[in-house]
Motif scaffolding. Structure first.
Motif, PDB file in Angstrom:
ATOM      1  N   PRO A   1       0.731  -1.141   0.012  1.00 28.70           N
ATOM      2  CA  PRO A   1      -0.072   0.014  -0.067  1.00 28.70           C
ATOM      3  C   PRO A   1       0.942   1.260   0.089  1.00 28.70           C
ATOM      4  O   PRO A   1       0.491   2.156  -0.629  1.00 28.70           O
ATOM      5  CB  PRO A   1      -0.758  -0.139   1.202  1.00 28.70           C
ATOM      6  N   GLN A   2       2.125   1.211   0.720  1.00 29.23           N
ATOM      7  CA  GLN A   2       2.831   2.390   0.880  1.00 29.23           C
ATOM      8  C   GLN A   2       3.330   2.563  -0.570  1.00 29.23           C
ATOM      9  O   GLN A   2       3.493   3.789  -0.939  1.00 29.23           O
ATOM     10  CB  GLN A   2       4.046   2.023   1.749  1.00 29.23           C
ATOM     11  N   GLY A   3       3.418   1.499  -1.373  1.00 24.11           N
ATOM     12  CA  GLY A   3       4.167   1.610  -2.903  1.00 24.11           C
ATOM     13  C   GLY A   3       3.060   2.187  -3.560  1.00 24.11           C
ATOM     14  O   GLY A   3       3.368   2.422  -4.941  1.00 24.11           O
ATOM     15  N   CYS A   4       1.616   2.431  -3.284  1.00 27.81           N
ATOM     16  CA  CYS A   4       0.895   2.946  -4.382  1.00 27.81           C
ATOM     17  C   CYS A   4       1.195   4.140  -5.056  1.00 27.81           C
ATOM     18  O   CYS A   4       1.524   5.151  -4.463  1.00 27.81           O
ATOM     19  CB  CYS A   4      -0.728   3.079  -3.779  1.00 27.81           C
ATOM     20  N   LYS A   5       1.213   3.937  -6.391  1.00 27.65           N
ATOM     21  CA  LYS A   5       1.867   4.823  -7.132  1.00 27.65           C
ATOM     22  C   LYS A   5       0.954   6.294  -7.382  1.00 27.65           C
ATOM     23  O   LYS A   5       1.469   7.298  -7.315  1.00 27.65           O
ATOM     24  CB  LYS A   5       2.233   4.303  -8.625  1.00 27.65           C
ATOM     25  N   ARG A   6      -0.283   5.780  -7.313  1.00 24.85           N
ATOM     26  CA  ARG A   6      -1.271   7.250  -7.547  1.00 24.85           C
ATOM     27  C   ARG A   6      -1.094   8.185  -6.473  1.00 24.85           C
ATOM     28  O   ARG A   6      -1.204   9.166  -6.763  1.00 24.85           O
ATOM     29  CB  ARG A   6      -2.701   6.471  -7.637  1.00 24.85           C
ATOM     30  N   CYS A   7      -1.079   7.620  -5.146  1.00 22.03           N
ATOM     31  CA  CYS A   7      -1.296   8.430  -4.149  1.00 22.03           C
ATOM     32  C   CYS A   7       0.049   8.558  -3.260  1.00 22.03           C
ATOM     33  O   CYS A   7       0.010   9.205  -2.082  1.00 22.03           O
ATOM     34  CB  CYS A   7      -2.459   8.111  -3.226  1.00 22.03           C
ATOM     35  N   ALA A   8       0.911   7.982  -3.816  1.00 22.12           N
ATOM     36  CA  ALA A   8       2.545   7.752  -3.027  1.00 22.12           C
ATOM     37  C   ALA A   8       2.295   7.524  -1.661  1.00 22.12           C
ATOM     38  O   ALA A   8       2.717   7.654  -0.672  1.00 22.12           O
ATOM     39  CB  ALA A   8       3.271   9.215  -3.081  1.00 22.12           C
ATOM     40  N   GLY A   9       1.367   6.614  -1.441  1.00 11.44           N
ATOM     41  CA  GLY A   9       1.248   5.923   0.004  1.00 11.44           C
ATOM     42  C   GLY A   9       0.295   6.705   0.838  1.00 11.44           C
ATOM     43  O   GLY A   9       0.223   6.329   1.962  1.00 11.44           O
ATOM     44  N   SER A  10      -0.092   7.826   0.612  1.00 14.11           N
ATOM     45  CA  SER A  10      -0.814   8.764   1.555  1.00 14.11           C
ATOM     46  C   SER A  10      -2.221   8.157   1.808  1.00 14.11           C
ATOM     47  O   SER A  10      -2.928   8.656   2.590  1.00 14.11           O
ATOM     48  CB  SER A  10      -0.687  10.294   1.214  1.00 14.11           C
ATOM     49  N   GLY A  11      -2.932   7.599   0.525  1.00 18.91           N
ATOM     50  CA  GLY A  11      -4.309   7.333   0.660  1.00 18.91           C
ATOM     51  C   GLY A  11      -5.120   8.079   0.159  1.00 18.91           C
ATOM     52  O   GLY A  11      -6.415   8.156   0.105  1.00 18.91           O
TER      53      GLY A  11
ATOM     54  N   VAL B   1      -5.734  11.730  -2.779  1.00 17.35           N
ATOM     55  CA  VAL B   1      -5.335  12.205  -4.117  1.00 17.35           C
ATOM     56  C   VAL B   1      -6.073  13.558  -4.158  1.00 17.35           C
ATOM     57  O   VAL B   1      -6.961  13.904  -3.565  1.00 17.35           O
ATOM     58  CB  VAL B   1      -5.303  11.517  -5.194  1.00 17.35           C
ATOM     59  N   GLN B   2      -5.583  14.509  -5.093  1.00 16.47           N
ATOM     60  CA  GLN B   2      -5.818  15.824  -5.256  1.00 16.47           C
ATOM     61  C   GLN B   2      -7.506  15.277  -5.979  1.00 16.47           C
ATOM     62  O   GLN B   2      -7.703  14.557  -6.710  1.00 16.47           O
ATOM     63  CB  GLN B   2      -5.364  16.377  -6.594  1.00 16.47           C
ATOM     64  N   CYS B   3      -8.473  16.519  -5.562  1.00 20.59           N
ATOM     65  CA  CYS B   3      -9.776  16.285  -5.867  1.00 20.59           C
ATOM     66  C   CYS B   3      -9.560  16.661  -7.548  1.00 20.59           C
ATOM     67  O   CYS B   3      -9.408  17.844  -7.686  1.00 20.59           O
ATOM     68  CB  CYS B   3     -10.562  16.983  -5.149  1.00 20.59           C
ATOM     69  N   GLY B   4     -10.365  16.155  -8.221  1.00 21.80           N
ATOM     70  CA  GLY B   4     -10.345  16.571  -9.497  1.00 21.80           C
ATOM     71  C   GLY B   4     -11.628  17.295 -10.081  1.00 21.80           C
ATOM     72  O   GLY B   4     -11.593  18.223 -10.755  1.00 21.80           O
TER      73      GLY B   4
ATOM     74  N   GLY C   1     -14.169  21.178  -0.351  1.00 18.27           N
ATOM     75  CA  GLY C   1     -13.007  22.118  -0.035  1.00 18.27           C
ATOM     76  C   GLY C   1     -11.756  21.969   0.263  1.00 18.27           C
ATOM     77  O   GLY C   1     -10.787  22.481   0.360  1.00 18.27           O
ATOM     78  N   THR C   2     -11.675  20.601   0.862  1.00 15.72           N
ATOM     79  CA  THR C   2     -10.336  20.122   1.393  1.00 15.72           C
ATOM     80  C   THR C   2      -9.260  19.808   0.307  1.00 15.72           C
ATOM     81  O   THR C   2      -8.246  19.810   0.453  1.00 15.72           O
ATOM     82  CB  THR C   2     -10.289  18.825   2.105  1.00 15.72           C
ATOM     83  N   GLN C   3      -9.897  19.675  -1.068  1.00 14.58           N
ATOM     84  CA  GLN C   3      -9.212  19.432  -2.181  1.00 14.58           C
ATOM     85  C   GLN C   3      -8.508  18.027  -2.152  1.00 14.58           C
ATOM     86  O   GLN C   3      -7.605  17.811  -2.992  1.00 14.58           O
ATOM     87  CB  GLN C   3      -8.281  20.534  -2.438  1.00 14.58           C
ATOM     88  N   ARG C   4      -8.809  17.235  -1.051  1.00 10.63           N
ATOM     89  CA  ARG C   4      -8.389  15.914  -1.013  1.00 10.63           C
ATOM     90  C   ARG C   4      -9.208  14.879  -1.124  1.00 10.63           C
ATOM     91  O   ARG C   4     -10.342  15.043  -0.298  1.00 10.63           O
ATOM     92  CB  ARG C   4      -7.478  15.729  -0.013  1.00 10.63           C
ATOM     93  N   ILE C   5      -9.230  13.623  -2.037  1.00  6.44           N
ATOM     94  CA  ILE C   5     -10.163  12.711  -1.813  1.00  6.44           C
ATOM     95  C   ILE C   5      -9.591  11.366  -1.831  1.00  6.44           C
ATOM     96  O   ILE C   5      -8.330  11.354  -1.986  1.00  6.44           O
ATOM     97  CB  ILE C   5     -11.067  12.678  -3.152  1.00  6.44           C
ATOM     98  N   ALA C   6     -10.206  10.389  -1.381  1.00  8.40           N
ATOM     99  CA  ALA C   6      -9.491   8.943  -0.972  1.00  8.40           C
ATOM    100  C   ALA C   6      -9.019   8.431  -2.511  1.00  8.40           C
ATOM    101  O   ALA C   6      -9.710   8.266  -3.516  1.00  8.40           O
ATOM    102  CB  ALA C   6     -10.516   8.097  -0.394  1.00  8.40           C
ATOM    103  N   CYS C   7      -7.970   7.783  -2.415  1.00  5.15           N
ATOM    104  CA  CYS C   7      -7.219   7.103  -3.557  1.00  5.15           C
ATOM    105  C   CYS C   7      -8.103   6.045  -3.848  1.00  5.15           C
ATOM    106  O   CYS C   7      -8.197   4.884  -3.377  1.00  5.15           O
ATOM    107  CB  CYS C   7      -5.794   6.940  -3.358  1.00  5.15           C
TER     108      CYS C   7
END
Ligand SMILES: [Zn+2]
Ligand SMILES: [Zn+2]
Ligand SMILES: [Zn+2]
Ligand SMILES: [Zn+2]
Length: 394
Positions: free
Chosen positions: A28-38, A40-43, A74-80
């Motif tokens: 999971p840490q290696g998830c390329k999309r979210c760099a492990g944070s869980g 990503v940027q809200c599109g 408005g947090t600009q962060r959504i789940a990966c």
């Protein structure tokens, strides 16, 4: 195989096994999309909503336009979606806080009866909340209600930074944040002012003390230019910050009218060069009094021996000060701020705790009232400009 060869082979096998084990555990840490944070940027809101923060300006903690995004609030962060984890606890907490904040703002919208009309926009920074219903203001960034609101929120934070320095204060010295409401319609002002400032007003009103509110109608027949609205905000917010800092006590009705008004005028003159603004408690008395630059008037008062003495302005409520006393109240505050940097905070504390003036001057400045009076007059003579106002009076 030699014993040495055996150990080398074993080390190789072990290292291969270890790297497998490590790889499995850290997938999971290696998830390329979210760099492990869980997360990503809200599109959904990347282009459509608030992008005010991150431009080197004051970052709003909440913005009603940003919070409209249903995906991220408005947090600009959504789940990966890639690794299927949840957003971080910090993001989840910020979303919950934003929802609670939005509900509070919706209550303001319904107080002014915004249904069916253009709704106000709202934002909050570290030290201010702003509610804004003005289509546009004539200033860079102010062509939309959202932009104008952020311009003013940034200006409020800039004033706060000055205020901290002048009062030798820190965030922990404040009892609460100040909420500023600015309206394009007199109707909104009339609806909001009794509810939030405790005073019915069709122009401007404020509530001072522990939880301050300012409500101003941007009346173009009175505040002609954009900077006049800004100046009104600076004046009123200065009153509010002073009433809030240290103790939540408004000095204006405990005979500390001179710092209450003197400081509000000091910010006006420092920022805009001259005084234009009087608030409601002062309005009745100002009819015949000149606006404009006060340095020259105080200087000629001192030169002619006609000055209003310090102890003549210190014993009055804000409502009791005459226009001339307003001007001298400003000058004594101006002197304290400029000739004795770092002392005005102690003076404000002393006035708010009703310390006798002779004692205050002695303990903070080491001066008797007579020395203070003489030093002030000398400073005025060497500091104030005898030139008349350059700008024609409007
Ligand atoms: Zn915004
Ligand atoms: Zn979003
Ligand atoms: Zn991921
Ligand atoms: Zn005032």
């Amino acid at each position: 195989m030699s014993p040495r060869g055996f150990w080398i082979a074993l080390a190789l096998v072990l290292s291969v096994l270890l790297s497998f084990a490590h790889g499995a555990a850290s997938e999971p840490q290696g998830c390329k999309r979210c760099a492990g944070s869980g997360e990503v940027q809200c599109g959904s809101c990347a282009k459509s909503t608030c992008n005010w923060s991150g431009e080197g300006k004051v970052s709003a903690r909440f913005c009603s336009l940003a919070a409209q995004c249903g995906s991220c609030r408005g947090t600009q962060r959504i789940a990966c979606k890639e690794c299927g984890r949840e957003v971080t606890p910090a993001t989840a907490k910020l979303r919950r806080e934003t929802e609670a904040w939005l509900a509070e703002m919706a209550a303001i919208d319904s107080t002014v009866g915004a249904a069916g009309r253009e709704k106000p926009v709202h934002a909050q920074s570290a030290h201010f909340r702003i509610t804004w219903n003005i289509k546009q203001v004539d200033v860079k960034g102010g062509s939309t209600p959202h932009g104008g609101m952020h311009v003013y929120l940034d200006r409020l934070e800039a004033l706060y930074t000055e205020f901290l320095k002048d009062l030798s204060a820190a965030d922990k010295d404040f009892c609460g944040i100040t909420h500023v409401m600015l309206w394009q319609s007199a109707r909104d002002q009339e609806k909001a002012s009794p509810v939030y400032t405790g005073q019915a007003s069709s122009t401007e009103s404020k509530l001072m003390g522990k939880s301050p509110f300012v409500s101003i109608f941007y009346d173009k027949s009175h505040l002609h230019e954009e900077f006049e609205l800004h100046q009104a905000v600076v004046h009123q917010v200065a009153h509010c910050l002073l009433s809030n800092v240290f103790d939540g006590i408004w000095p204006g009705n405990i005979k500390g009218g001179w710092i209450d008004c003197g400081l509000a005028h000091a910010y006006e003159i420092r920022t805009f060069g001259e005084v234009r603004h009087y608030c409601y408690v002062e309005q009745d008395t100002l009819q015949a009094f000149q606006f404009g630059r006060w340095e020259q008037a105080v200087l000629s008062g001192v030169q002619g021996g006609k000055e209003v003495r310090f102890l003549g302005v210190t014993g009055k409520h804000t409502t009791e000060l005459t226009p001339e006393e307003h001007m001298y109240a400003w000058s004594y505050v101006d002197y304290l701020l400029r000739a004795h940097p770092g002392k005005f905070g102690a003076v404000a504390r002393a006035v708010k705790s009703k310390q006798p003036y002779a004692e205050m001057l002695q303990s903070i400045l080491g001066k008797s009232p007579a020395q203070f009076q003489g030093d002030w007059a000398q400073w005025v003579r060497t500091t104030y400009s005898p030139k008349k106002a350059e700008k024609p009076r409007q």
